[in-house]
Design an enzyme around this catalytic site. Structure first.
Site, PDB file in Angstrom:
ATOM      1  N   HIS A  45       0.880  -1.188  -0.112  1.00  0.00           N
ATOM      2  CA  HIS A  45       0.153   0.000  -0.212  1.00  0.00           C
ATOM      3  C   HIS A  45       1.255   0.991  -0.019  1.00  0.00           C
ATOM      4  CE1 HIS A  45      -3.474  -2.444   0.248  1.00  0.00           C
ATOM      5  NE2 HIS A  45      -2.266  -3.094   1.512  1.00  0.00           N
ATOM      6  N   CYS A  46       1.059   1.550  -0.590  1.00  0.00           N
ATOM      7  CA  CYS A  46       2.752   2.371  -1.165  1.00  0.00           C
ATOM      8  C   CYS A  46       1.963   3.264  -2.331  1.00  0.00           C
ATOM      9  CB  CYS A  46       4.086   2.021  -1.407  1.00  0.00           C
ATOM     10  SG  CYS A  46       5.066   3.064  -1.281  1.00  0.00           S
ATOM     11  N   GLY A  47       2.642   4.787  -2.479  1.00  0.00           N
ATOM     12  CA  GLY A  47       2.557   5.541  -3.577  1.00  0.00           C
ATOM     13  C   GLY A  47       3.384   4.493  -4.651  1.00  0.00           C
TER      14      GLY A  47
END
Length: 183
Positions: free
Chosen positions: A64-66
């Site tokens: 869940h990271c950019g």
């Protein structure tokens, strides 16, 4: 009764197998002599067996990271270079508080959302005192990950040759040129 020739043949095959196993272990850098589990499968991931004598791209990942979209570029690299010997391994981590809640969710992001077919390990620590020994070695050589999706390039002799931070995409000319140089 088993013939002496058959016993000799079996012993020869056993010897060759042991020799091949010993050779693979000898080709493996000591810091890669670890066994983990593959992400959400329980299947073993013998790092030495899959990396011995091959160039590597090791990546700390998060679901869940950019930068999670980099899984797509990593898979593209994998497809482009796997037949030339490059091994890509992703190491999910919650070092920056952006990991999936569990390995099932992480596996869904990797395998279902992005179609990842390169190796993914179980979730491990990649920074700090509790870092897995693999990442302790990497961190000593090139510094700890500054964020998710730091990419560490390792030559076929097990030398960590460079780190590409999260801003460098997997398919960038910079990283691909470095991979080409190792191959």
């Amino acid at each position: 009764m088993v013939s002496p020739l058959r016993i000799t043949h079996c012993l020869f095959i056993l010897f060759i197998g042991l020799l091949a196993s010993h050779t693979a272990m000898a080709d493996c850098a000591p810091w890669l002599k670890h066994e983990l589990k593959q992400l959400h499968s329980g299947q073993p991931l013998d790092l030495c067996a899959v990396t011995a004598g091959k160039p590597l791209l090791l990546v700390n990942t998060a679901s869940h990271c950019g930068f999670t979209g980099q899984f797509e570029g990593l898979e593209e690299l994998h497809q482009e270079y796997k037949d030339q010997g490059l091994v890509i391994i992703g190491f999910p981590s919650n070092a920056f508080n952006q990991a999936a809640l569990n390995e099932e969710e992480a596996a869904k992001v990797c395998f279902y959302n992005f179609g990842v077919t390169f190796l993914m390990s179980q979730t491990i620590e990649v920074t700090g005192e509790n870092a897995h020994p693999l990442f302790k070695h990497i961190n000593e050589q090139q510094g700890p990950p500054s964020w998710n999706f730091n990419k560490y390039l390792v030559d076929k002799n097990g030398n960590v040759v460079d780190r590409y931070r999260q801003w460098i995409t997997p398919t960038s000319w910079l990283l691909k040129n470095a991979i080409d140089d190792l191959l």
